[in-house]
Design a protein around this motif. Structure first.
Motif, PDB file in Angstrom:
ATOM      1  N   HIS A 191       1.335  14.039   9.364  1.00  0.00           N
ATOM      2  CA  HIS A 191       1.934  13.151  10.370  1.00  0.00           C
ATOM      3  C   HIS A 191       2.961  13.848  11.250  1.00  0.00           C
ATOM      4  CE1 HIS A 191       4.526   9.908  11.985  1.00  0.00           C
ATOM      5  NE2 HIS A 191       3.386   9.268  12.093  1.00  0.00           N
TER       6      HIS A 191
ATOM      7  N   ARG B 100       4.093  -7.761   7.348  1.00  0.00           N
ATOM      8  CA  ARG B 100       4.011  -6.424   6.773  1.00  0.00           C
ATOM      9  C   ARG B 100       4.627  -5.398   7.725  1.00  0.00           C
ATOM     10  NH1 ARG B 100       0.075  -9.401   5.257  1.00  0.00           N
ATOM     11  NH2 ARG B 100      -0.840  -9.256   7.333  1.00  0.00           N
ATOM     12  N   ALA B 101       5.249  -4.389   7.160  1.00  0.00           N
ATOM     13  CA  ALA B 101       5.804  -3.298   7.964  1.00  0.00           C
ATOM     14  C   ALA B 101       5.263  -1.978   7.433  1.00  0.00           C
ATOM     15  CB  ALA B 101       7.331  -3.303   7.889  1.00  0.00           C
ATOM     16  N   ALA B 102       4.792  -1.130   8.371  1.00  0.00           N
ATOM     17  CA  ALA B 102       4.219   0.170   7.991  1.00  0.00           C
ATOM     18  C   ALA B 102       5.281   1.259   8.105  1.00  0.00           C
ATOM     19  CB  ALA B 102       3.049   0.502   8.911  1.00  0.00           C
ATOM     20  N   PHE B 103       5.351   2.108   7.123  1.00  0.00           N
ATOM     21  CA  PHE B 103       6.301   3.220   7.127  1.00  0.00           C
ATOM     22  C   PHE B 103       5.555   4.546   7.106  1.00  0.00           C
ATOM     23  CE2 PHE B 103       8.586  -0.414   5.653  1.00  0.00           C
ATOM     24  CZ  PHE B 103       9.784  -0.297   6.332  1.00  0.00           C
ATOM     25  N   LYS B 104       5.999   5.425   7.946  1.00  0.00           N
ATOM     26  CA  LYS B 104       5.378   6.745   8.011  1.00  0.00           C
ATOM     27  C   LYS B 104       5.826   7.565   6.798  1.00  0.00           C
ATOM     28  CE  LYS B 104       8.975   9.080  10.798  1.00  0.00           C
ATOM     29  NZ  LYS B 104       9.268   9.724  12.078  1.00  0.00           N
ATOM     30  N   PRO B 105       5.111   8.638   6.492  1.00  0.00           N
ATOM     31  CA  PRO B 105       5.547   9.508   5.391  1.00  0.00           C
ATOM     32  C   PRO B 105       6.899  10.143   5.727  1.00  0.00           C
ATOM     33  CG  PRO B 105       3.706  10.485   6.609  1.00  0.00           C
ATOM     34  CD  PRO B 105       3.861   9.084   7.098  1.00  0.00           C
ATOM     35  N   THR B 106       7.733  10.368   4.717  1.00  0.00           N
ATOM     36  CA  THR B 106       9.025  11.025   4.926  1.00  0.00           C
ATOM     37  C   THR B 106       8.821  12.296   5.733  1.00  0.00           C
ATOM     38  OG1 THR B 106       9.388  10.406   2.626  1.00  0.00           O
ATOM     39  CG2 THR B 106      11.111  11.721   3.681  1.00  0.00           C
TER      40      THR B 106
ATOM     41  N   GLY C 196      -2.290   5.294   0.173  1.00  0.00           N
ATOM     42  CA  GLY C 196      -3.700   4.888   0.077  1.00  0.00           C
ATOM     43  C   GLY C 196      -4.003   3.964  -1.087  1.00  0.00           C
TER      44      GLY C 196
ATOM     45  N   ALA D  59      -0.324   5.641   9.978  1.00  0.00           N
ATOM     46  CA  ALA D  59       0.662   6.599   9.477  1.00  0.00           C
ATOM     47  C   ALA D  59       0.957   6.370   8.001  1.00  0.00           C
ATOM     48  CB  ALA D  59       1.965   6.502  10.282  1.00  0.00           C
ATOM     49  N   ALA D  60       0.811   5.112   7.588  1.00  0.00           N
ATOM     50  CA  ALA D  60       1.105   4.766   6.196  1.00  0.00           C
ATOM     51  C   ALA D  60       0.154   5.466   5.227  1.00  0.00           C
ATOM     52  CB  ALA D  60       1.034   3.249   6.012  1.00  0.00           C
ATOM     53  N   ARG D  61      -0.978   5.951   5.738  1.00  0.00           N
ATOM     54  CA  ARG D  61      -1.957   6.614   4.869  1.00  0.00           C
ATOM     55  C   ARG D  61      -1.958   8.126   5.041  1.00  0.00           C
ATOM     56  NH1 ARG D  61      -7.187   2.517   4.630  1.00  0.00           N
ATOM     57  NH2 ARG D  61      -5.976   0.769   3.826  1.00  0.00           N
ATOM     58  N   MET D  62      -1.051   8.603   5.879  1.00  0.00           N
ATOM     59  CA  MET D  62      -0.985  10.048   6.085  1.00  0.00           C
ATOM     60  C   MET D  62       0.062  10.676   5.169  1.00  0.00           C
ATOM     61  SD  MET D  62      -1.013  10.337  10.221  1.00  0.00           S
ATOM     62  CE  MET D  62      -2.392   9.771  11.208  1.00  0.00           C
ATOM     63  N   THR D  63      -0.035  11.990   5.041  1.00  0.00           N
ATOM     64  CA  THR D  63       1.040  12.726   4.375  1.00  0.00           C
ATOM     65  C   THR D  63       1.983  13.244   5.461  1.00  0.00           C
ATOM     66  OG1 THR D  63      -0.123  14.812   4.532  1.00  0.00           O
ATOM     67  CG2 THR D  63      -0.514  13.493   2.533  1.00  0.00           C
ATOM     68  N   GLY D  64       3.164  13.639   5.026  1.00  0.00           N
ATOM     69  CA  GLY D  64       4.139  14.167   5.980  1.00  0.00           C
ATOM     70  C   GLY D  64       3.596  15.362   6.746  1.00  0.00           C
TER      71      GLY D  64
ATOM     72  N   GLU E 243       0.860  -1.181   0.000  1.00  0.00           N
ATOM     73  CA  GLU E 243       0.000   0.000   0.000  1.00  0.00           C
ATOM     74  C   GLU E 243       0.895   1.229   0.000  1.00  0.00           C
ATOM     75  OE1 GLU E 243      -3.134   0.008   3.072  1.00  0.00           O
ATOM     76  OE2 GLU E 243      -2.671   2.139   3.305  1.00  0.00           O
TER      77      GLU E 243
ATOM     78  N   VAL F 270       4.390  10.959   1.378  1.00  0.00           N
ATOM     79  CA  VAL F 270       3.428   9.912   1.743  1.00  0.00           C
ATOM     80  C   VAL F 270       4.134   8.689   2.329  1.00  0.00           C
ATOM     81  CG1 VAL F 270       1.421  10.334   0.280  1.00  0.00           C
ATOM     82  CG2 VAL F 270       3.456   9.230  -0.694  1.00  0.00           C
ATOM     83  N   GLY F 271       3.371   7.909   3.079  1.00  0.00           N
ATOM     84  CA  GLY F 271       3.885   6.668   3.647  1.00  0.00           C
ATOM     85  C   GLY F 271       3.308   5.451   2.943  1.00  0.00           C
ATOM     86  N   GLY F 272       3.527   4.295   3.542  1.00  0.00           N
ATOM     87  CA  GLY F 272       2.995   3.084   2.931  1.00  0.00           C
ATOM     88  C   GLY F 272       3.339   1.851   3.723  1.00  0.00           C
ATOM     89  N   VAL F 273       2.990   0.720   3.151  1.00  0.00           N
ATOM     90  CA  VAL F 273       3.195  -0.566   3.815  1.00  0.00           C
ATOM     91  C   VAL F 273       3.927  -1.501   2.862  1.00  0.00           C
ATOM     92  CG1 VAL F 273       2.026  -2.566   4.860  1.00  0.00           C
ATOM     93  CG2 VAL F 273       1.085  -0.258   5.185  1.00  0.00           C
TER      94      VAL F 273
ATOM     95  N   ALA G 141       9.903   2.999  10.207  1.00  0.00           N
ATOM     96  CA  ALA G 141       8.997   1.872  10.476  1.00  0.00           C
ATOM     97  C   ALA G 141       8.199   2.168  11.735  1.00  0.00           C
ATOM     98  CB  ALA G 141       9.785   0.584  10.640  1.00  0.00           C
ATOM     99  N   LYS G 142       6.898   2.021  11.668  1.00  0.00           N
ATOM    100  CA  LYS G 142       6.048   2.338  12.833  1.00  0.00           C
ATOM    101  C   LYS G 142       5.144   1.182  13.244  1.00  0.00           C
ATOM    102  CE  LYS G 142       6.099   5.878  14.631  1.00  0.00           C
ATOM    103  NZ  LYS G 142       7.058   6.272  15.737  1.00  0.00           N
TER     104      LYS G 142
ATOM    105  N   GLY H 126       1.120   4.429  13.909  1.00  0.00           N
ATOM    106  CA  GLY H 126       1.261   3.042  13.459  1.00  0.00           C
ATOM    107  C   GLY H 126       0.886   2.830  12.007  1.00  0.00           C
ATOM    108  N   PHE H 127       0.078   1.783  11.751  1.00  0.00           N
ATOM    109  CA  PHE H 127      -0.299   1.479  10.380  1.00  0.00           C
ATOM    110  C   PHE H 127      -1.064   2.633   9.744  1.00  0.00           C
ATOM    111  CE2 PHE H 127       1.159  -2.720  11.345  1.00  0.00           C
ATOM    112  CZ  PHE H 127       1.509  -3.264  10.102  1.00  0.00           C
TER     113      PHE H 127
ATOM    114  N   PHE I  98       3.334   1.626  16.807  1.00  0.00           N
ATOM    115  CA  PHE I  98       3.678   2.735  17.689  1.00  0.00           C
ATOM    116  C   PHE I  98       3.096   4.030  17.154  1.00  0.00           C
ATOM    117  CE2 PHE I  98       6.637  -0.624  18.310  1.00  0.00           C
ATOM    118  CZ  PHE I  98       6.841  -0.643  19.680  1.00  0.00           C
TER     119      PHE I  98
END
Lengths: 359, 359, 359, 359
Positions: D266, C300-306, C161, D258-263, C158, C210-213, C247-248, D255-256, D252
């Motif tokens: 977030h 799966r690992a979730a990553f926050k937006p840069t 979105g 965050a993957a759908r947020m923008t910088g 993902e 943006v972030g993703g998984v 990674a969050k 978490g997941f 944390f």
């Protein structure tokens, strides 16, 4: 930094001399090893005080109670916990030591280390009694190693100045080591053993104590155990051996004597024997570059004289910060060396099991 | 099991004698320590071969290249990596050792341990050259400890049978230890040093080598460092000291001599001195129950004679499994002990920094 | 507590974004593994910024320089050190961040943690650039695992979105995973990949991110890897995965969705397939009780937006303790997720190699 | 690789569901902490099965027996061992599971991992019962942290699809967390709690089970705990959390999600509040770069539905390698989530104590 040791096999020792119990968690012990508990008890009995002239009068059966990890006498592979109850504790013997540290003991350093909160009774976590859990772990490891054709044994190399015949480091047999397991005083030369007992008895009468050296061997080890630099057989073994209270020195093969040899004297020529690579002599004590060579592993550990003596000694009163005299009334060994023998064997067995599992 | 050591301070040593470089990652070193690189170089120069009669002819500047962790001369708190290039490698000197292991070296055990894949050139990862990264780490730790009022120093206690004056274990000064740092041959009695050099030169002429003992002290240590059982100062130190190639024995305080003392001789009375608890004598070498007592820490490490000698030696041909003779042509020290002195200091400094950070 | 991870296989990561170099020591990697360096470079190139729309404009060849542990392309068994030079560093871009911490970055926490001594340039040791050494280690581990029939691969599950087709967790093939390795944007459904790129481009235009998984799988794993309690596959993997900046969250098998299932929905029936025990479905993601089941491992690992965005942000001036505004001028990815894919694969490969070596 | 966790504080968990006892050794716990055992028992009672509708019918007082390390209610600094006897074990309930592994349980993977030697009764070392020692360790750590002004608490975030009101992550008070400790069902919105109980009861009637999510917070943490890369707060916490059976995901802060947020959504702006650096929002969950920011630490752990359900399930007969049906007769929770709440708190308390001691 802690009372936990190891990487593949981990042992976590706990307890104080006068707490409810002492014990060990053995983590990483292989599954499917059938344990001979008679053998475990025999090995532990060698360490336990047993009314010999040289040992403390404290009598404890030291029955290891297996809390987990062994089902129907066979190891499960999950952590093995063993608890040994403390039953015969006469705490008032130690009432005066908390603030008048006994010379040669850890009373003072323990007080500083733990800001006065450590349990001072009988030396607390520093007590020689804490070797019982190590010996339990060693008993299991000896049985594991036996299944791999490896035998560990030791003798009193020297006690109170009396020297036993050393191991012939190229010709140690399993039979010899196993015979030592059964001797009340494990020496190669029984006449020397008699002399040692006489020295101990004399020191006991004088209210004094003596030290000594234990020599330990392991045979049947494959070449290739251990690692260079910080994973050396010497490093692994010594870090465990110095966990035995009163150990003050450790040497491998020719050890300190090697420092007086020339290279041509010390180097062991490689030879082929029975189709395998061996060395003609064994000054290297079975270890080259931190790794087993397939020759007998031979090392020695020096033990200081028991610090508990009945003579009056000088100390300080920590509360009032003034000089004080102390007389130690408890029950103590005039010499820990005979009881240190199974401790050294146990340390070797634990370290070698860990090294074997690293393969 | 590895070339990584420590818990609070971790050092990870890498490299082979003839690889592109050797080095160390120092993880957990405190932030904000200003490093005196002149001092680091001076310390490393003590270990480096430098054309002395007793050292290998291999000349390497051994310039430590800091890759990370130090910014503008001050430690960042993040891992410090130092790489030392291998520049003067004459690999063909070692071509024949891969399958004809040199007596006293790790060629055979390394071959078995790594199934023949280890780098045999110059001893590979087993080379004494791998002490250079340890010495770099020790240089930084010495500076850290100096900031805490702790000084580490060492001398040659014995070499080829010639004994130096030992440390007076109750009266070691920072000045004395620092003076030893600067001596070309660190001994207390320079006349003995001359005799040692004569022995080395004689052995070099005979194509032979000699061993010796290094005595090391640390002063200014607070009481209370270390832990009982497996976290003992002795265990920590010895596990590092046996990472120095050729170390065969380690003893603390009276060490092996303690085994011949009685309790009344060995016990050190507690006294009050300058308002602090001290001991009158220091047979315990500054450690009781695995924990520092505040007295000078004193220990000794025994080193075997350099295994590389120019005399012909007997070995085996691993490919054909038959006896073989070997003559070692490389450049080697007839005695490693002088260069082992900074290595022992470094090991002590690293271990003590780790212990200090455990507080 | 440190930048060292592992027990059987240990990796020690070092370096700062703008130090002389970054790198890794890999300790415990098995001897005798032939390394395909072309493959290593291809894998590292997937992580390296390469001029794509979504990646930072910083261009670094990221050539891994092997300092030790590999001889003639084959691993020696001794520690492998790899250094990657930092060449294209524009340190002045970061001059203002030391005392005006960037929101979402470690500038403030690093400042506190290291008392102001950490290297702030480019995020220092916290920089995403520090994943390059992890990816190098992962590249070697992937090759080791391949020799055992194990394949690790991942896709963008993902992004911003947009959801990719998830793995079919009972039918993942080595071919599928290897095909993903070669895609510029690793997704199962390329049409979704186009949409993801469009989102990234849009956010880049908006000065946002943006972030993703990332979803990762490993197939060919034998049943029985891992341990109960703290040695679980989940624990090992997550402790490495959270070492990847941004990674969050981490979930295994059905993961957070499992929390909404009933037992009858979630339990996977055991079946016999091709003579082996398998499960009919794979909600457990290949792990039961912390141990591999032999089914595909899926997590799966979730990553926050840069956190680096070009919009003005609110922060504080640490020197004057007053509010401040900050605009980040450096070169940054509007989305780290595509480059996180090889990082996740690398973390999985390192963890699984460690687990495999524990057997 | 083992049931030992930690560096500064180490916990070593042992025992099987039906062995003589279960327990934990806590190594490195600071000296001088006065333990409120009433509080310990209250905390442990929250985990223990207690006759609620949702919990197993097995009733065990779970009295922690302190074997060592605590003297007169105050910690000694030496290892604390606690044993909990297994008293109410009905082993015959599990006779058939050794060779007919229960879906969703570790019976099969444990069998493979330990070559059939693990104790299968009640899940053996894999049993949820092994969280009791973790909770004991957590109870002590909570008291240690309380002395530092740190409070840990948790609530059921979601259960069987019913969502509780989440924590307001910028305004969590010690009072709120402590109130949750005392609730029979720890939720923020008691009406939601009623719905959750109804779902559990319904599933119990259907012979089925449900999962859920626990949200945990810690407040009062200083900024600067933790380390970059592998020493991150996330890595430390997750490696412990995945030691709780049934945990399948950890996240944390946002978490997941965050993957759908923008910088810009977030990133949390830094602000000055009461003279200290804080963030305006807390999407980062109190951790930046693996290090605490001083904002409330917030994380969630997902738990799968209890695998023990009373409906007939499909499995295989490992002895005959053919399909088999299984009906589980034992006593089991239709939902582990309420009892997982103190386990999550305990894991957090242990991890945070370890992190605190790293300072």
């Amino acid at each position: 930094m802690s009372s936990i040791w190891g990487d593949r096999l981990k042992i976590s020792v706990f307890g104080e001399s006068h707490s409810e119990g002492i014990g060990v968690v053995i983590d990483g012990f292989p599954a499917g090893v059938e344990i001979n508990f008679k053998e475990v008890e025999r090995f532990m009995a060698r360490r336990a005080p047993a009314g010999q002239a040289y040992s403390t009068k404290r009598k404890e059966p030291d029955v290891p109670q297996v809390v987990s990890g062994i089902l129907n006498g066979v190891t499960c592979g999950t952590p093995i916990c063993c608890v040994i109850q403390n039953t015969d504790t006469r705490s008032k013997d130690y009432e005066n030591i908390a603030l008048k540290p006994r010379p040669g003991h850890a009373d003072y350093t323990g007080f500083v280390r733990y800001h006065g909160y450590n349990d001072p009774r009988g030396g607390g976590h520093f007590s020689g009694r804490l070797t019982a859990p190590l010996v339990f772990a060693g008993a299991l490891c000896k049985q594991y190693l036996a299944g791999k054709g490896i035998t560990v044994g030791a003798h009193i190399y020297e006690l109170g100045g009396v020297a036993d015949t050393p191991f012939d480091d190229t010709a140690i047999s399993s039979k010899l080591l196993r015979a030592l397991w059964k001797k009340p005083l494990p020496v190669n030369d029984d006449a020397k053993g008699e002399q040692m007992l006489a020295v101990i008895e004399q020191k006991r009468m004088e209210g004094d104590s003596v030290g000594g050296v234990v020599e330990c061997a392991a045979i049947g080890l494959p070449a290739g155990l251990g690692s260079p630099i910080f994973g050396s057989v010497e490093g692994e073994l010594s870090s465990l051996l110095f966990g035995i209270p009163a150990a003050k020195g450790v040497e491998f093969g020719a050890g300190f004597a090697a420092a007086r040899m020339t290279g041509s004297e010390h180097n062991d020529s490689f030879i082929i024997k029975d189709g395998a690579v061996k060395t003609k002599t064994n000054r290297h004590g079975g270890i080259l570059g931190g790794i087993t060579s397939g020759m007998p592993l031979v090392f020695r550990a020096a033990f200081k004289p028991t610090p508990s003596i009945s003579q009056e000694q000088q100390t300080v009163d920590l509360a009032e910060m003034k000089p004080a005299a102390i007389v130690i009334n408890g029950r103590h060994d005039p010499c820990v060396v005979p009881r240190a023998v199974p401790c050294v064997e146990a340390a070797a067995a634990v370290a070698l099991t860990n090294l074997y599992l690293q393969k």
